[in-house]
Design an enzyme around this catalytic site. Structure first.
Site, PDB file in Angstrom:
ATOM      1  N   ASP A  52       0.587  -1.303   0.014  1.00 15.13           N
ATOM      2  CA  ASP A  52       0.663   0.078  -0.127  1.00 15.13           C
ATOM      3  C   ASP A  52       0.983   1.353  -0.130  1.00 15.13           C
ATOM      4  OD1 ASP A  52       0.651  -1.117   2.605  1.00 15.13           O
ATOM      5  OD2 ASP A  52      -0.630   0.245   3.281  1.00 15.13           O
TER       6      ASP A  52
ATOM      7  N   GLU B 279      -0.108  -1.099   5.978  1.00 14.43           N
ATOM      8  CA  GLU B 279       1.099  -0.828   6.840  1.00 14.43           C
ATOM      9  C   GLU B 279       1.193   0.937   7.470  1.00 14.43           C
ATOM     10  OE1 GLU B 279       4.826   1.093   7.796  1.00 14.43           O
ATOM     11  OE2 GLU B 279       3.810   1.092   6.005  1.00 14.43           O
TER      12      GLU B 279
END
Length: 483
Positions: free
Chosen positions: A96, A160
């Site tokens: 991400d 994350e």
């Protein structure tokens, strides 16, 4: 190709021109997949996860795609090592990225454009470039018939950039079996070139992280008309607490990792190392008071004096180290920065409540000090609680693992200097530490003078030089096989 049998053959680099080209192509391809994480569960890593899984399958691995929620995909695969009884190593990276506003960028943040020897786009340094280098190394091993010494578990995670609830947190809670045998982990963010401006090249390798302490402050008061005197104003109480927090000077508290980094930098620059002493075990106010009030006051005064002396010594050392000090300065203390305020709904109405948020970061060993200080700064009229709480981390810097990482960097940049440091923020290493893994930040990049790597994180015009990817791929190959 048969697997190399001798130690000399195993030490030889196995990164070929194909691997170098793939590190660039994979970075560009991953950037073009918009995996923006907007927080609150809003994200979609699935396209990137499927892409990664396909590349791993082509290398003969058996990747698993796992989701806690639709679209929030993680990929895990295991490479079998030559020594079945050896401890396994985890290599992890997230898929991400944080949001990017295209109008602010020179090139579109999700173009993955390669221009003038540089790959542009969101994730170019945080951290699709690292994912790409790991993939390129693994595929090079498959082509050459290379197996690492011990099992290597690969984890490409979701979420994350928020709470890790859909990524490493989910994997650790629901599928710890996938990490069986792992004792150490390699992830972001370290081993990049830091230029202090004096011709030296420093490579900070992370062996610690400050803990995350995101806080919610809540002030209660008496609602009323804005024209009336009101000593129980919740906004006033919150504002006073926020001011005290924002203006607080935190004392120095050195973790072993930061202490080692300061020692190495002092030696490198020929700066006399001050007496850093044995840091007091407790901050002022943490100990139980002795029976005699005078003894208690004396002990408290002595502790304050010791901590003030340590703070002056460390601040003086940091000043003498010049620009190189910026690698360690953010992690010699706890910190707490007010970031959000919310209260009221009309200018002539005093609200009955007010809330604020604080981004707190805690050095290893500084947890008790942090909570005691927040209790004191908020006072009896403002409550505080953790919005998000993650522990600080530290890993050994005097053992074999750090030595292998150091040697891998120096093999490909012999004139450089490797320094242990503690990250001011946090990574997925916090989640994986719950499985007992010691984590290191090691995703190498050799960067040119003037390239502000730290500014690229979550910044506009994020980009990475092609040559930096080539260097990182070579170093990773050597380090991972050596570990």
């Amino acid at each position: 190709m048969a697997e190399p049998r001798t130690e000399a053959e195993r030490a030889a680099p196995h990164v070929d021109e194909t691997a170098l080209a793939e590190s660039v192509r994979f970075t560009s391809d991953l950037i073009r997949m918009d995996t923006t994480n907007r927080g609150g569960g809003e994200g979609a890593e699935r396209p990137a996860a499927e892409y990664v899984a396909g590349l791993l399958a082509e290398a003969g691995l058996d990747p698993l795609i796992l989701e806690k929620a639709p679209g929030r995909a993680n990929v895990v695969a295991r490479i079998a090592g030559r020594e079945p009884g050896a401890d396994a190593l985890l290599v992890h990276g997230h898929l991400d990225v944080v949001p990017a506003e295209p109008a602010e960028w020179t090139v579109h943040p999700f173009s993955g454009e390669v221009r003038d020897g540089v790959v542009w786009g969101r994730g170019a340094v945080d951290m699709k470039n690292s994912d790409a280098m790991v993939l390129a190394v693994v595929r090079a091993w498959a082509r050459a018939g290379v197996r690492p010494r011990r099992d290597i578990v690969l984890a490409f995670t979701a979420d994350e950039e928020d709470t890790a609830e859909f990524g490493s947190g989910f994997l650790v809670a629901q599928r710890p079996d996938l990490f069986e045998g792992c004792t150490e982990a390699i992830g972001e963010s370290g081993a990049f070139t830091f230029h202090p401006g004096d011709g030296r090249r420093l490579y900070p390798v992370a062996a610690g992280e400050r803990g995350t302490a995101w806080l919610t402050l809540t002030a209660r008061g008496r609602a009323g008309h804005g024209s009336k005197i009101n000593p129980d104003n919740a906004v006033t109480r919150l504002a006073a607490a926020v001011t005290r927090i924002g203006e607080h000077s935190w004392p120095v508290r050195l973790s072993p990792v930061v202490r080692a980094g300061l020692t190495e930098l002092a030696a490198l620059y020929g700066v006399p190392l001050p007496d850093l002493g044995a840091e007091p075990a407790q901050a002022p106010g943490e100990a139980r008071a002795p029976a005699d009030p005078q003894d208690w006051e004396r002990e408290e005064r002595e502790k304050r004096e010791e901590r003030e002396k340590l703070s002056r010594a460390v601040d003086g050392l940091l000043a003498a180290l010049g620009p190189a000090a910026s690698l360690l300065a953010p992690t010699v203390r706890n910190s707490a920065n007010p970031t959000m305020l919310s209260a009221g709904y009309k200018v002539n109405v005093i609200p009955g409540g007010a809330t604020g948020h604080v981004d707190g970061r805690v050095v290893p060993g500084g947890e008790e000090e942090f909570t005691a200080t927040l209790d004191r700064l908020t006072g009896p009229e403002v409550d505080w609680s953790f919005l998000h709480h993650e522990i600080p981390l530290q890993a050994p810097v005097d053992g074999r693992t750090f030595g292998v990482l150091r040697d891998a960097l120096l093999r490909f940049d012999p004139g450089a200097h490797v320094v242990p440091y503690c990250m001011s923020g946090g990574t997925d290493a916090k989640q994986f530490s719950r499985l007992g893994l010691a984590g290191y930040g090691f995703m190498p990049l050799r960067l040119p003078e003037g390239f502000d790597y730290q500014a690229m994180f979550h910044g506009v015009d994020e980009r990475v030089p092609v040559e930096a990817l080539h260097f990182g791929t070579r170093v990773l190959d050597h380090a991972l096989r050596g570990l």
